[in-house]
Write an enzyme that holds these catalytic residues in place. Structure first.
Site, short mmCIF file in Angstrom:
data_model
loop_
_atom_site.label_atom_id
_atom_site.label_comp_id
_atom_site.label_asym_id
_atom_site.label_seq_id
_atom_site.Cartn_x
_atom_site.Cartn_y
_atom_site.Cartn_z
N ASP A 92 0.84 -1.21 0.00
CA ASP A 92 0.00 0.00 0.00
C ASP A 92 0.87 1.26 0.00
O ASP A 92 0.52 2.27 -0.60
CB ASP A 92 -0.91 -0.01 1.24
CG ASP A 92 -2.22 0.73 1.03
OD1 ASP A 92 -2.37 1.40 0.00
OD2 ASP A 92 -3.09 0.64 1.92
N HIS A 131 -7.77 -0.46 9.06
CA HIS A 131 -6.87 -0.05 7.96
C HIS A 131 -7.19 1.41 7.66
O HIS A 131 -8.08 1.72 6.87
CB HIS A 131 -7.12 -0.95 6.75
CG HIS A 131 -6.25 -0.66 5.56
ND1 HIS A 131 -5.17 -1.45 5.20
CD2 HIS A 131 -6.29 0.33 4.63
CE1 HIS A 131 -4.61 -0.96 4.10
NE2 HIS A 131 -5.27 0.13 3.73
N HIS A 156 -6.28 5.17 6.45
CA HIS A 156 -5.44 6.17 5.79
C HIS A 156 -5.60 7.47 6.58
O HIS A 156 -6.59 7.67 7.30
CB HIS A 156 -5.83 6.30 4.32
CG HIS A 156 -5.36 5.11 3.51
ND1 HIS A 156 -4.22 5.14 2.74
CD2 HIS A 156 -5.85 3.85 3.41
CE1 HIS A 156 -4.05 3.95 2.17
NE2 HIS A 156 -5.01 3.15 2.57
N CYS A 211 -3.95 5.12 -2.47
CA CYS A 211 -4.49 4.17 -3.44
C CYS A 211 -4.59 4.87 -4.79
O CYS A 211 -5.12 5.98 -4.88
CB CYS A 211 -5.86 3.67 -3.00
SG CYS A 211 -6.61 2.54 -4.17
N ASN A 271 -1.10 5.59 4.51
CA ASN A 271 -1.61 4.85 5.65
C ASN A 271 -1.15 5.55 6.92
O ASN A 271 -0.14 6.24 6.94
CB ASN A 271 -1.03 3.43 5.66
CG ASN A 271 -1.49 2.62 4.46
OD1 ASN A 271 -0.86 2.62 3.42
ND2 ASN A 271 -2.61 1.94 4.62
#
Ligand code: HMG
Ligand code: MG
Length: 312
Positions: A15, A220, A222, A253, A262
């Protein structure tokens, strides 16, 4: 099990790097994974078996996983979007079948879909229903081949194309991923729009609809709006025991315009340790890796915890 242990899933090699415009050399990715393995994190997401036309930066994942050093105590999941990706991985793993090349690089895949139709289409070129059909086949074939399967739901707290996302829509996808056999479902705030109460609603809907406890979910987050750490800590207080993060706050992304990295592993580990949780990870080592990889790709270190520790 140790209720105070939080599993860090270090996603920077995947990522963190997938959105970098300039192709990062394979040896830099391998070196990142090597350095991360020395920090004590138990899971390192190593790359993606996705279409290189869609995400060119991950095109060398077969080389990365072949070259990276493999530790028995660490998992190295790779993203797989479809049967083509699973077949590519299995072809690679077949080279390890006779044991002459040592241990296979991974025994785990991560599949991904989304809670909004527009994001699902932008990211994987299909509807949510089509993606669940695809992933059902991928999951059953992967599990039959002895691979573990982790699931991701994207845009749980907001969609770059549709705005607000209904927590119950997230719950439906979480349930589908658990039912098809994912051992854990990672709730992705892809655009970093979530706040603690939004993430709580998403977790509650996912737990209720899937019938799986919060320990079967991951946070998860960001960090676009600077709420990533607040969200992570809130989710952990609610019983989530897995956190996805990236050293140096790397990432974004490709199909989520404007979304930043992230949440940085350095701030997550600092905060969790000071809140009485254990991660097994070494903050100083993480800080060094975060500074190193940002230097390699010419980015400013997005981890304020990392910058602060280095300045001390
Ligand atoms: P498509 O264009 O509909 O698929 O893409 P296709 O079957 O028509 O294939 C197009 C071309 O790609 C063909 O090549 C295929 O062979 C090839 P051509 O015949 O034109 O030369 N291809 C592949 N090559 C290698 N590996 C494969 C593969 N599949 C097809 N597996 C597809 C559909 C799903 C493949 C595409 O949309 C795709 O790869 N998407 C991945 C996008 C992606 O990786 N996004 C980032 C990861 S998800 C994320 O970041 C969110 C997350 O972090 C959580 C969060 O924050 O929310 C996980
Ligand atoms: Mg992500």
């Amino acid at each position: 099990s140790n209720g105070k242990f939080v599993k860090i899933v270090e996603v920077s090699p995947r990522d963190g790097l997938q959105n970098e415009k300039t192709i990062v050399p394979t040896e830099t990715k391998v070196e990142l994974i090597r350095r991360l393995a020395d920090t004590g994190v138990p899971v390192i997401e190593a790359g993606s078996f996705v279409s290189p036309k869609w995400v060119p930066q991950m095109g060398d994942t077969p080389q990365v996983v072949t070259q990276m050093p493999v530790h028995a105590s660490i998992s190295y999941p790779v993203l797989v979007p479809n049967m083509r990706g699973l077949e590519g991985l299995q072809k690679l793993l077949a080279n390890y079948a006779d044991g002459s090349k040592g241990a296979p690089p991974t025994d785990e895949i991560a599949i991904f879909t989304a809670a909004s139709e527009s994001f699902c289409k932008a990211n994987t070129n299909c509807s949510i229903a089509e993606s669940l059909d695809r992933l059902h086949e991928v999951t059953s074939k992967a599990k039959a081949a002895g691979l573990k399967v982790r699931g991701y739901v994207s845009v749980v707290a907001g969609c770059p194309y549709e705005g607000k996302v209904d927590a119950e829509a997230v719950g439906r996808v979480s349930k589908a991923l658990h039912e098809m056999g994912c051992y854990e479902v990672s709730l992705g705030d892809t655009i970093g729009a979530g706040t603690p109460s939004v993430m709580e609603a998403v977790l509650n809907a996912s737990v209720r609809q899937s019938g799986q406890g919060p320990e079967y979910f991951a946070a998860h987050c960001h960090d676009t709006m600077n709420t990533g750490l607040a969200n992570v800590l809130h989710m952990v207080r609610l019983g989530v025991r897995t956190v996805d993060s990236a050293v140096g706050g790397l990432g974004g992304c490709p199909y989520s315009p404007g979304a930043t990295g992230n949440i940085d592993t350095e701030s997550v580990v600092f905060a969790l340790h000071n809140e009485g949780y254990q991660t097994g990870a070494d903050l100083d080592k993480l800080v060094d890796v975060g500074a190193w990889i940002n230097g390699q790709i010419g980015r400013t270190n997005a981890s304020s915890a990392g910058r602060a520790v280095l300045a001390q």
